[in-house]
Design an enzyme around this catalytic site. Structure first.
Site, short mmCIF file in Angstrom:
data_model
loop_
_atom_site.label_atom_id
_atom_site.label_comp_id
_atom_site.label_asym_id
_atom_site.label_seq_id
_atom_site.Cartn_x
_atom_site.Cartn_y
_atom_site.Cartn_z
N GLY A 6 2.41 2.40 10.70
CA GLY A 6 3.80 3.47 10.68
C GLY A 6 4.42 3.62 12.07
O GLY A 6 5.29 4.67 12.23
N GLU A 64 -5.09 -4.83 10.75
CA GLU A 64 -4.35 -3.44 10.83
C GLU A 64 -4.18 -2.99 11.87
O GLU A 64 -4.97 -2.65 12.40
CB GLU A 64 -4.31 -2.74 9.64
N SER A 71 3.79 -2.12 9.72
CA SER A 71 4.87 -2.50 10.20
C SER A 71 5.22 -3.58 9.77
O SER A 71 6.36 -4.51 10.26
CB SER A 71 5.52 -1.92 11.33
N GLY A 123 3.07 -1.44 4.23
CA GLY A 123 3.23 0.14 3.54
C GLY A 123 4.48 0.40 3.02
O GLY A 123 4.73 0.34 2.20
N GLY A 124 5.04 1.46 4.57
CA GLY A 124 6.68 1.50 3.90
C GLY A 124 7.52 1.18 3.65
O GLY A 124 8.41 0.95 2.49
N ASN A 163 1.09 -1.33 0.16
CA ASN A 163 0.26 0.07 0.24
C ASN A 163 0.93 1.23 -0.30
O ASN A 163 1.93 1.29 0.93
CB ASN A 163 -0.93 -0.16 0.74
N TRP A 164 0.69 1.88 -1.06
CA TRP A 164 1.69 2.85 -1.10
C TRP A 164 1.41 4.13 -0.54
O TRP A 164 2.28 5.26 -0.31
CB TRP A 164 2.02 2.98 -2.66
N LYS A 165 -0.39 4.15 -0.31
CA LYS A 165 -0.81 5.39 0.50
C LYS A 165 -0.47 7.23 -0.62
O LYS A 165 -0.01 6.39 -1.70
CB LYS A 165 -0.17 5.35 1.63
N HIS A 220 -8.96 1.82 5.19
CA HIS A 220 -7.76 1.72 5.10
C HIS A 220 -7.68 2.62 7.09
O HIS A 220 -9.23 3.60 7.19
CB HIS A 220 -6.86 2.48 4.19
N GLU A 260 -6.90 4.75 8.19
CA GLU A 260 -6.49 6.67 7.60
C GLU A 260 -7.31 7.04 7.17
O GLU A 260 -8.00 8.60 7.29
CB GLU A 260 -5.01 6.66 6.96
P1 PGA Z 1 3.32 0.14 7.63
O1 PGA Z 1 1.23 0.59 7.21
O2 PGA Z 1 3.51 -1.41 6.73
O3 PGA Z 1 3.78 1.45 7.16
O4 PGA Z 1 2.84 -0.23 9.22
C1 PGA Z 1 0.52 -0.27 6.55
C2 PGA Z 1 -0.66 0.19 6.89
O5 PGA Z 1 -1.35 0.94 6.31
O6 PGA Z 1 -1.24 -0.59 5.47
#
Ligand code: PGA
Length: 255
Positions: free
Chosen positions: A177, A171, A217, A238-239, A13-15, A99, A101
């Site tokens: 993050g 999640e 993470s 994500g990251g 997930n590149w956001k 998600h 966010e």
């Molecule tokens: P992260 O994000 O791997 O950077 O913790 C995961 C996500 O939000 O899908």
């Protein structure tokens, strides 16, 4: 007991990262890095403006392209929104829904998650539905209730037939993050709760087949221990998905 094989799904997930040229450059490198990866599905969720180019770049490979959200209406006066059919026509096969966010920053609720989910299914997109508790909820021992109500809300009015392509991502908000990963045991316990509820709502066949990914993470260093748990069917990253080499290392977790 019938044994089921759930093919692992490793999704990035590149956001809100990567322009169109950055997307193409990443995927050109990435598709070579993962060309011999077998026994798993690979998904990359790119930002809207790069989706069509992303789909073009991975054509002929096993990489699936996802969007990060969608609107539930088919079309209309909804400035700034994007429909399921628009995503499908851009070459997307999957879409992330709900998600944390989106829930925390953009007012998404279980009800809007449900509407988006139904719209995605109607257009033939495979939803990746995110659920997870906040730190306060975990500390107040509310994790189970939160997960159950998020599943009930997201899956309202679904039938087991329509639910079959759905992927769920657990999640925990406190792990996103933050560098603070849930232990494989914590994740396993949450996945068991989620699958149990899916069994109650949609029956054993759907529950046994739905893939439940862990997200929060995830990195090359912890993917193997997470994937060693039978209830964990993949990861939403994500990251660590922003770098093609690190995402490829996650995909090759077995080697
Ligand atoms: P992260 O994000 O791997 O950077 O913790 C995961 C996500 O939000 O899908």
């Amino acid at each position: 007991m019938v044994s089921v094989t759930r093919i692992p799904v490793l999704a990035g997930n590149w956001k809100m990262f990567k322009t169109l040229p950055e997307t193409v450059a990443y995927l050109q490198e990435f598709k070579i890095l993962v060309q011999y990866a077998e026994g798993c599905e690979i998904v990359i969720a790119a930002p809207f403006p790069a989706l069509a180019a992303a789909a073009d770049t991975v054509r002929g490979s096993r990489i699936r392209i996802a969007a990060q959200s969608l609107h539930w209406e088919t079309e209309g006066a909804f400035t700034g929104e994007v429909s399921a059919a628009m995503l499908a026509s851009a070459g997307c096969s999957d879409v992330i829904i709900g998600h944390s966010e989106r829930r925390q920053l953009f007012g998404e609720t279980d009800e809007t998650v449900n509407r988006r989910l139904l719209a995605a299914l109607a257009a033939g997109l495979r939803p990746i539905v995110c659920v997870g508790e906040t730190l306060d909820q975990r500390e107040a021992n509310e994790t189970k209730d939160v997960l159950l109500s998020q599943i009930d809300g997201a899956f309202a009015s679904l039938t087991s037939d329509s639910a079959s392509p759905i992927i769920v991502a657990y999640e925990p908000v406190w792990a996103i993050g933050t560098g603070r990963t849930a232990t494989p045991e914590i994740a396993e316990e949450a996945h068991r709760i989620l699958r149990g509820r899916i069994r109650e709502i949609l029956g054993a066949v759907t529950a046994d087949n739905v893939r439940i990914l862990y997200g929060g993470s995830v990195k090359p260093a912890n993917i193997q221990s997470l994937m060693s748990k039978p209830e964990i069917d993949g990861a939403l990253v994500g990251g660590a998905s922003l770098d093609p080499v690190s995402m490829a290392a996650i995909i090759h977790y077995q080697s």
